[in-house]
Design a protein around this motif. Sequence first.
Motif, PDB file in Angstrom:
ATOM      1  N   ALA A  91       0.837  -1.207   0.000  1.00 25.69           N
ATOM      2  CA  ALA A  91       0.000   0.000   0.000  1.00 25.69           C
ATOM      3  C   ALA A  91       0.866   1.250   0.000  1.00 25.69           C
ATOM      4  CB  ALA A  91      -0.927  -0.015   1.205  1.00 25.69           C
ATOM      5  N   ARG A  92       1.920   1.261   0.808  1.00 27.68           N
ATOM      6  CA  ARG A  92       2.809   2.432   0.835  1.00 27.68           C
ATOM      7  C   ARG A  92       3.544   2.588  -0.496  1.00 27.68           C
ATOM      8  NH1 ARG A  92       3.707   0.202   6.087  1.00 27.68           N
ATOM      9  NH2 ARG A  92       5.598  -0.840   5.315  1.00 27.68           N
ATOM     10  N   SER A  93       3.875   1.477  -1.117  1.00 24.49           N
ATOM     11  CA  SER A  93       4.601   1.542  -2.384  1.00 24.49           C
ATOM     12  C   SER A  93       3.718   2.103  -3.501  1.00 24.49           C
ATOM     13  CB  SER A  93       5.103   0.151  -2.759  1.00 24.49           C
ATOM     14  OG  SER A  93       5.721   0.173  -4.031  1.00 24.49           O
ATOM     15  N   LEU A  98       1.982   6.621  -7.259  1.00 17.18           N
ATOM     16  CA  LEU A  98       0.946   7.480  -7.815  1.00 17.18           C
ATOM     17  C   LEU A  98       0.971   8.888  -7.220  1.00 17.18           C
ATOM     18  CD1 LEU A  98      -2.071   5.029  -8.054  1.00 17.18           C
ATOM     19  CD2 LEU A  98      -0.523   5.769  -9.855  1.00 17.18           C
ATOM     20  N   ASP A  99       2.080   9.277  -6.585  1.00 21.99           N
ATOM     21  CA  ASP A  99       2.279  10.633  -6.047  1.00 21.99           C
ATOM     22  C   ASP A  99       1.206  10.998  -5.015  1.00 21.99           C
ATOM     23  OD1 ASP A  99       4.446  10.876  -7.747  1.00 21.99           O
ATOM     24  OD2 ASP A  99       3.260  11.803  -9.346  1.00 21.99           O
ATOM     25  N   GLY A 120      -8.278   5.995  -5.875  1.00 20.49           N
ATOM     26  CA  GLY A 120      -9.034   4.833  -6.337  1.00 20.49           C
ATOM     27  C   GLY A 120      -8.207   3.911  -7.209  1.00 20.49           C
ATOM     28  N   LEU A 121      -7.368   4.478  -8.067  1.00 23.00           N
ATOM     29  CA  LEU A 121      -6.487   3.648  -8.891  1.00 23.00           C
ATOM     30  C   LEU A 121      -5.477   2.896  -8.035  1.00 23.00           C
ATOM     31  CD1 LEU A 121      -5.777   6.104 -11.856  1.00 23.00           C
ATOM     32  CD2 LEU A 121      -7.427   4.228 -11.781  1.00 23.00           C
ATOM     33  N   ALA A 146      -7.551  15.050 -17.141  1.00 26.62           N
ATOM     34  CA  ALA A 146      -7.661  13.749 -17.786  1.00 26.62           C
ATOM     35  C   ALA A 146      -6.431  13.440 -18.637  1.00 26.62           C
ATOM     36  CB  ALA A 146      -8.929  13.698 -18.639  1.00 26.62           C
ATOM     37  N   ALA A 147      -5.934  14.454 -19.348  1.00 24.52           N
ATOM     38  CA  ALA A 147      -4.737  14.237 -20.161  1.00 24.52           C
ATOM     39  C   ALA A 147      -3.519  13.928 -19.298  1.00 24.52           C
ATOM     40  CB  ALA A 147      -4.473  15.467 -21.041  1.00 24.52           C
ATOM     41  N   GLU A 148      -3.464  14.484 -18.105  1.00 23.32           N
ATOM     42  CA  GLU A 148      -2.338  14.205 -17.206  1.00 23.32           C
ATOM     43  C   GLU A 148      -2.385  12.785 -16.653  1.00 23.32           C
ATOM     44  OE1 GLU A 148      -0.360  16.078 -13.106  1.00 23.32           O
ATOM     45  OE2 GLU A 148      -2.132  17.010 -14.052  1.00 23.32           O
ATOM     46  N   LEU A 149      -3.597  12.215 -16.538  1.00 19.61           N
ATOM     47  CA  LEU A 149      -3.741  10.869 -15.970  1.00 19.61           C
ATOM     48  C   LEU A 149      -3.673   9.767 -17.019  1.00 19.61           C
ATOM     49  CD1 LEU A 149      -6.553  11.508 -13.355  1.00 19.61           C
ATOM     50  CD2 LEU A 149      -4.170  10.925 -12.884  1.00 19.61           C
ATOM     51  N   VAL A 150      -3.608  10.125 -18.300  1.00 19.15           N
ATOM     52  CA  VAL A 150      -3.546   9.096 -19.345  1.00 19.15           C
ATOM     53  C   VAL A 150      -2.298   8.220 -19.215  1.00 19.15           C
ATOM     54  CG1 VAL A 150      -3.231   8.773 -21.834  1.00 19.15           C
ATOM     55  CG2 VAL A 150      -5.060  10.233 -20.985  1.00 19.15           C
ATOM     56  N   PRO A 151      -1.091   8.765 -19.038  1.00 17.39           N
ATOM     57  CA  PRO A 151       0.080   7.877 -18.858  1.00 17.39           C
ATOM     58  C   PRO A 151      -0.022   7.012 -17.611  1.00 17.39           C
ATOM     59  CG  PRO A 151       0.772  10.113 -19.395  1.00 17.39           C
ATOM     60  CD  PRO A 151      -0.674  10.187 -19.089  1.00 17.39           C
ATOM     61  N   VAL A 152      -0.677   7.520 -16.554  1.00 18.16           N
ATOM     62  CA  VAL A 152      -0.842   6.722 -15.334  1.00 18.16           C
ATOM     63  C   VAL A 152      -1.739   5.526 -15.599  1.00 18.16           C
ATOM     64  CG1 VAL A 152      -1.642   6.793 -12.945  1.00 18.16           C
ATOM     65  CG2 VAL A 152      -0.470   8.764 -13.915  1.00 18.16           C
TER      66      VAL A 152
END
Length: 300
Positions: A91-93, A98-99, A120-121, A146-152
């Motif tokens: 969980a910590r990792s 995910l910053d 949530g991710l 949304a565009a910032e989360l696409v690579p994630v």
Amino acid sequence: MAFGIAGGVVGLAGPPGVGKSTLLATFATLRRPSSGALEILGYDTGSTPDLRAARARIGYLPGCFSWAENMTAGEFVAYAAYYKRVQASAARSVLKRLDLADAAATELALLPPDARLRAGLAAACVHEPDLVLLDDPFAGLTAASAAELVPVVRALAPSVVLTSGDTPPLMGWCDRLFTLARGKLTELPPGAPVHAPRAPRPFREGPGKRAPRPGARGPATGRATAPRPGRGPASLSSTDAYRRGRPRPARPRRCPASLRAPSGRARPRGPRTRGGRPRAGPAGAGPRRAPPGSWPPEPR
């Protein structure tokens, strides 16, 4: 219906109510198919041992997880790790990846929408699944977020399936894109044009057409039109004026009951002499006589 996912990011678009969430819940083994067979990651979900093995390799994030809004981001991910039977260090990792390390002690209800989605991710991927299912994750986010989360999203798992209420947010970065309408899945070819919905036609005045009334809803936008120049807003009724602290308009006075005739008509109030006889009219006209049936009757 035959539907297979080899890998990569698969988008599923369709209007609300067509069954996107139901289909995704079926892939997550939360619903059983009414007919046919469902095989996920090489496991047959009709068998109990295979069903448990498939669930251990699936990560699912529903469209709404407001039941956990009173939990902090760290508690939410730690609970998901306990449920998936992984260590607390996982969980910590995933929070650090995910910053979310600095926001781990903040409640989900106080986080901005993009940070709440990151939590949530993290909860859905704390056990490092092979297949991740996301139900409309970008709902309520701005285009920049949304565009910032696409690579994630692309780096969550080898296979990612996500839904959206519209096709343009999924164009350009999904490896495969499907549309669902009337129970039918249709795959869009790469670079297919996206047809935007038509805008309503503006109202045009012409012969035989009447302009909308002031204050009425226009036919194109559905908004109230501006009032005529020089006139104020529509007047309030007496009840609304009374509720807003304004005096009611004066009501007309009714005739007293003592002056009403038996038939409901009011008694005549013409000038009379002391003896009750009607006053004489103009010269040569003779005395005035009351109409027949009036009150009081003419004295004999």
